[in-house]
Design a protein around this motif. Sequence first.
Motif, mmCIF file in Angstrom:
data_model
loop_
_atom_site.group_PDB
_atom_site.id
_atom_site.type_symbol
_atom_site.label_atom_id
_atom_site.label_comp_id
_atom_site.label_asym_id
_atom_site.label_seq_id
_atom_site.Cartn_x
_atom_site.Cartn_y
_atom_site.Cartn_z
ATOM 1 N N LEU A 153 -5.347 -3.462 -5.360
ATOM 2 C CA LEU A 153 -4.380 -3.638 -4.278
ATOM 3 C C LEU A 153 -4.154 -5.105 -3.926
ATOM 4 O O LEU A 153 -3.049 -5.504 -3.558
ATOM 5 C CB LEU A 153 -4.825 -2.839 -3.046
ATOM 6 C CG LEU A 153 -3.698 -2.406 -2.100
ATOM 7 C CD1 LEU A 153 -2.646 -1.574 -2.805
ATOM 8 C CD2 LEU A 153 -4.236 -1.674 -0.892
ATOM 9 N N LEU A 202 -6.007 2.675 -5.877
ATOM 10 C CA LEU A 202 -5.447 3.105 -4.599
ATOM 11 C C LEU A 202 -6.458 3.965 -3.854
ATOM 12 O O LEU A 202 -6.656 3.802 -2.639
ATOM 13 C CB LEU A 202 -4.157 3.910 -4.847
ATOM 14 C CG LEU A 202 -3.474 4.481 -3.608
ATOM 15 C CD1 LEU A 202 -3.025 3.364 -2.667
ATOM 16 C CD2 LEU A 202 -2.279 5.354 -3.991
ATOM 17 N N VAL A 208 -7.379 4.005 0.109
ATOM 18 C CA VAL A 208 -6.661 4.986 0.940
ATOM 19 C C VAL A 208 -7.227 6.369 0.654
ATOM 20 O O VAL A 208 -7.499 6.714 -0.487
ATOM 21 C CB VAL A 208 -5.146 5.008 0.606
ATOM 22 C CG1 VAL A 208 -4.424 6.023 1.489
ATOM 23 C CG2 VAL A 208 -4.552 3.636 0.750
ATOM 24 N N LYS A 252 0.841 -1.200 0.000
ATOM 25 C CA LYS A 252 0.000 0.000 0.000
ATOM 26 C C LYS A 252 0.881 1.256 0.000
ATOM 27 O O LYS A 252 0.622 2.218 -0.722
ATOM 28 C CB LYS A 252 -0.902 -0.020 1.241
ATOM 29 C CG LYS A 252 -1.952 1.062 1.266
ATOM 30 C CD LYS A 252 -2.788 0.962 2.538
ATOM 31 C CE LYS A 252 -1.937 1.333 3.751
ATOM 32 N NZ LYS A 252 -2.633 1.113 5.035
#
Lengths: 682, 682
Positions: A604, A669, A673, A591
Motif C-alpha cells: 500500500l 491489501l 484492511v 486504499k
Amino acid sequence: MNPPGNTSSDSSQALPKPSSAEMAKIVFLPSGHRGEFPVGSSVLSAARNLGVDIDSVCGGRAVCGRCQVTLCEGEFSKHGIASKLTHLSAYGETEKKYSQIKGMNADRRLSCQAIILGDVVVDVPPDSQIHRQMVRKGADEIRDLQIDPVVQLFYLELPKPSMSDQTCDLSRVIERLTAEWGLPNLDADFRFLQTLSAALRAGETYAGDWKITVAVRLKKTLIAVWPGFKEDVYGLAVDVGTTTVAGHLCKLGSGEVVASGGMMNPQIRFGEDLMSRISYLQQNEGQAPVLTNSVRKALADLVAQVCQEALISSSDIVEMTLVGNPTMHHLVLGIDPTQLGMEPFPLVVDSGVSVLARDLDLQLNPGASVYLLPCIAGHVGGDTAGVILSQGPHTSDEMTLVIDVGTNAELVLGSKNRLIACSSPTGPAFEGAQISSGQRAAPGAIERVRIDPQTLVPRIKVIGCELWSDDPNFATEVASIGVTGICGSGIIEVVAELFLSGVIDETGRMLAKGHVIHNHPHLLPKGRNVEYVLYRTADRVIKVIPSDIRAIQLAKAACYSGAKLLMDEMGVDHVDKVLLAGAFGSYIDVKYAMILGMIPDCELSRVKSVGNAAGTGARIALLSAATRKEIQSVVRRVEKVETAIAPKFQDYFVSAMNLPNAVDPFPNLERVVQLPKTTVCV
Amino acid sequence: MNPPGNTSSDSSQALPKPSSAEMAKIVFLPSGHRGEFPVGSSVLSAARNLGVDIDSVCGGRAVCGRCQVTLCEGEFSKHGIASKLTHLSAYGETEKKYSQIKGMNADRRLSCQAIILGDVVVDVPPDSQIHRQMVRKGADEIRDLQIDPVVQLFYLELPKPSMSDQTCDLSRVIERLTAEWGLPNLDADFRFLQTLSAALRAGETYAGDWKITVAVRLKKTLIAVWPGFKEDVYGLAVDVGTTTVAGHLCKLGSGEVVASGGMMNPQIRFGEDLMSRISYLQQNEGQAPVLTNSVRKALADLVAQVCQEALISSSDIVEMTLVGNPTMHHLVLGIDPTQLGMEPFPLVVDSGVSVLARDLDLQLNPGASVYLLPCIAGHVGGDTAGVILSQGPHTSDEMTLVIDVGTNAELVLGSKNRLIACSSPTGPAFEGAQISSGQRAAPGAIERVRIDPQTLVPRIKVIGCELWSDDPNFATEVASIGVTGICGSGIIEVVAELFLSGVIDETGRMLAKGHVIHNHPHLLPKGRNVEYVLYRTADRVIKVIPSDIRAIQLAKAACYSGAKLLMDEMGVDHVDKVLLAGAFGSYIDVKYAMILGMIPDCELSRVKSVGNAAGTGARIALLSAATRKEIQSVVRRVEKVETAIAPKFQDYFVSAMNLPNAVDPFPNLERVVQLPKTTVCV
C-alpha cells in the motif's frame, strides 16, 4: 557575450580610478565559478563571462531586477579572498530608484550596477538564476523541473531611426537581440510585425519611447511585443478530457500557478464516451466541425475563466499546452477522428504538434502557439504522454504501473528498459458522469465518504469545506456552497465503504439489509432494490443506486483488466509501484481504489494517488522546452497493447467485476484492511 | 536515391534473362551524362543514379508521364556505342495504357518503364527536365529562368495501415517522401493534417485508395494533399500598385500564364496617391484596418477573377507572390504605414516575408502562403525589387537606368558594381487616373495615338482591337468593346504627338491654333483655353484638356528629375541603357517617352519598354525559389537616395516641366525625331 549597460552604472561617487592592469578576484556561489576581472567591471558582466547562471531580462539597465546578488563578507581562505562590502561600488542612485519603485531587500544588489572594486565572493540566490528549479509544493506532484519556457522575454532599448540610419524597425530589434543576447537567425511572426511599430512609438513617456519588451519563442521567432518593461507573461496548460476540460494558468518565468479552471466538455451532448461520439460522426457525415467548434468553445471559455480569476488580459497568454486523448487531440485540431473508431485505429498524426492559437480560434496573444503533446497510438494519446512526462516511469528502475483514469483508463507499465501501454473503456463514472447523483469535481461535490459499519450512517466531506458532515459547524460552513452531488473520488469511496460495511456484496448487489432495518434513514427500499441515501438537502436526496454501483464495477473492472493484460505482456506477476492519476476531484485515497479492485495488489505504501498527472504533464511541457523533446522521444518507444482484440481481456474483465475481484488475491491489501469474509445480513 | 517501381515494369514479354554481371552503357543527351548499368535497370533509375536532370512526380509508377525520353538510334563512335531500338525493352502494356489515357508521341518512352537491354543513347527532351528553362515568348520580357517553384508535387502510393502496422497517416507520408525523394526533416502545415485522412481514404476507386498527391513547400513543409494523381497546381503573381492591382495566374510546373486579371485599387477612395492615404490615416486614427481590408478585398476579387478565367478552383492555387510599394506592402500585411509618411520614413519590415494566405483572409488552398518581395527603403518597395529581379541591372556591366512608372516612379541606376535607387512622386496620370478621360488599361482604352501634323486629325488604336481608327472596318470591329477612355500609354502618346504637331508648345500650353482653324472638329475652344478631341462616341467626347497635359508634365518631370538625381549621385552624365517599366497598358513606345522628356537622353536603340516589370519580378519569384534568395541579397546592397531632402531635386523638377525639358539637350533623340524648333502657329 557581454551585456551592455556597464557604462550606465552610477558614477555619482568618486571612485579611485584603477589602472588598466588592476585586477580583482570574484567567486560566485553556489556554483563556485571564479575568475579575475579588471577593477571597474560589473558583477553581471563577470558572471556572464564565467557562464554563471544569472537571470537578466533588461540586459543590464536596472529595469528588470532579475540579476540580484548578495555579497558574502569574510575571509574565504579556500579561495584566498577577503571579501568586503567596500569591494563593491556603493549602493547608487539607480539601485535606490529601483528599490523604491519595485522593492529590494537591503542586502541585495543589482549585479548589473554593482562594480567590482576588489576581491569579492558573491551569492546568486535561487530567484536570480535563469534555470531556477521548480519547487514542489504540498500535494503538487510536479517533478523537479528546470524552468526554461519556450517563450522568453527580452527588454530592449533601441536607438531611434534617423535620416542617416533608416534601418527598419524589425532589423533594429533583431540586430539588438543578436548582439546583446546571442540569438541568431531570428524571424518574426506576422502578428508581431503588426504590433511592433505601435509599441516602439508608444509616446515619449517611460513606457514607450523605443523601450520595448519582446517575447521570443524557441529562441527563434519574435511573437509579441509590449511598450516598456513587461514583467510577466503567462502560459495555459490544459487537459481536454472526454468528460471534463481543466486548465492551469502559470507565470512562465516562475512556473507559479496563478489560476485554475475547469468545466464539463460540452461535446457530451454528442455522446458520453468517445465511441459514442465517433458513432455520431459516422452516422452524421460532415459533423466533425461541429464537435471541433464545441470543444474549442470550451477552451475559449476556459481562457476567459482563468484570465478573470488572475485578473490578466488574454493577450498576456503567450503559449498554451494541451493534452488529450487522440479523439480530443484530433477534434481540437479540426481533424475528423472517425478513423479512430475503426480497426486498425490509426491516428492521422501522432507527433507533438505546434499550431498558432489563432488557427484554433483561440483569443490568446495574437502570436501565441498551442503545443499538443504527442499521441502514442489510437486511444492512447497526449494525455498519457503527459502522465509519462510527469510521473517518469521511463526514468525508473522499478516496474511501475501508471493508470490515468478518465472516461477511458490509459495504462502504462514498465521501467526505463521498456514501456507498454493500453487503453481500457472505463466510461465516465469516475468523473461523476453516468452516476445518478454524480457531478464534476467542483465546490459542493462530495469527495470523501465514511460509513459506520454498525449504524450504516455516512459521514461526508465536500469540496470547498474543510469540515466533515458530523462536525457541529458543518451545516453553517457548507451553507454558502451547498452539497450538490458526488464527484469521482466520492463515488469510489462510497462504493468501497458500502462494500466494507456489508451493504453490498462482492458481486455489487445491494443486500436486503435495508429491509431488515425498517425505516433506516439511509436505506431506501425501491421496488425489489435498495438505494443508499448519502445526504439530504432541502430539495434533493443525494443517493447511490444499483446502476451507480454497476457503473463503478464496470469502470474498475476495465482498469484492472487493462493492468492485468499489460502485466501478462510484460511477463510480470506483480508491480513495484502503482501511480493512480485522474481528475477525480481530490487526490483519491488509494486504499479505496484497492478495496474496489481497480488496481493490482501492491504494497500500500507503494501506491500513490498523483492527481491530474496528464494536466501536470501539460504544465511541465509549458515550463520546460527540453521536456518536449524528451516526451517526443519517449512516446516513440512505448509499445501499444490492443485491449480490443486481446481475447484474455474479456475474461479478465468479467472476473474483475467482483469486489475486490475474482482474478487475483490481495495479500497486501488484506494486511491493512479487513475485507468482509462473507457478506453481512443483519 | 533510386525510385521504386522498377519491378512494376512490364514483364509481359519474354526477355532473355541477363546474368548478374551483364552490363550495358547508357549516354544521356543533351547533358552527356554516361555510365554503365546492369542489364534490366530502368532508364529512369540510371538517370537518377547519374544525376541526370529528369522529372518524375509519381516516382516511377507510369502515372505522371513526366519522365519521357527518346531513344537515339545509330552509331555513337565518340562513346563507342551502337544504340538500337531493341536495346530497350519493347513498348509494354503500362506505356500503352498511359499513352491511350494521356497521349504520348510514338517516339517517346516512359523512362521509368523502359528497361535497358543493351547499349543506348537516350535524349531527355526539355519538357522532361525538372529544371526546364522558361522560354521567352513574344513581348514577354521574363528573363531566362530555371523553373524551380517553391511548391512541388509528389505522387505517392502508400500501404494501408493494419493491426500490425498502425503507423499514423502523417508518418506514412513522411517516411515515403524521405525514402523515395530524399526529403529530410519534413513537417506539415496544420491545414494539411485536416485534409490528409480524407484524401487517403477517398474511396476504393483509382482516385483514392491510398494514392495521393502532396504539395511540399520549400522541400520542407507538407501544405496540401489531393486524392489520386494531381496534374497541376497554380501560383498567382500579383502587383499591388497604388492605383491598380494586377495579377498573373501561372501553372507552377511550367510557368505558363493561364489567366491574367486586374482592377483599380479600391483604396483610391481614401486618396489618389500614397501621401493622401497616409494623411488620411494620420487624421483618422484606427483606420488602417479599413484600408487593409479594402486592398485584401481587391486581392480576393482578383483571385476569383483569374480562377474564373482559367476555370480552376481557388484551392488549386498553392502559392502567391506579391510586389508592392512599401505602403501597399504594409497595408496588405495589416501593418499601419503611418510612419512611412514622416521623416525618416522607416519601414516596419523590409525583408522578404512569407505569410499564410489564410492570415491575409485570402481563400487560396488552405495551406498556401503569400511571399512578399523585400522592400528597399521607405517609398522604394517590393515593386522595385521585382523590377530589379526581372531586369537584372545588378548582373550587368552597363550603366543601366530602370524606371518603374506607377503613381510613384521608382528609379534604379547602376550596374553589378553598385546600385542606387530613389522614388519620385509622379502621381497617377501614367496609369490613366487624374486624367479627364483617363482609365485603367483595359479593353476599350485608347493605347496608341498618331496626329497628322498638317490636318491635326488623330488616328487611335484601342486595347482589344487590332485596327487603327482610320481603317474602314474599325467602327464595326470596335463596336463590341467600345472606346471608353485613354490609358497610360495613350496619354503619353497623345501629349507627345500634340507637341510634335505643334498643338502645344514646349511649356505645355495649348496654342491658339484652334482659334485660327475655326470649327476644327478636334480643337474645341473652351473659355480662354482649347481642348483636343481625340474621339467622339454616341454619348461621350474623349478629349485632352489643359489639366491633363499639366498632369503629364508633372509626372514626366518627376521621372526625369529622379533620374538626374541618381546620375549625379553616381557621378555619370549619361547612361548606357534605359528600361522603362510600368502598367501603362501596352508596351510604351519609348520614342514618345523621350519626346516627352521622361527619361534622360540615350541612344534610342538602348531604350526599352519592359512592360509591368514589377509584376514580372513577382512571377519570377513565384517560379524560382532561388531568385528569392537572390533578390533578398541584392536589395540589401541597394543604396537609397532621398528625393524629398535633396535641394537639387526641386530645381531639376521645375526645369523638367518643359517639353522635352530645359535641363539637358537630347542629341540622340534629335537624330531620330524632328523636334519642333519653334512652336507652330497656323
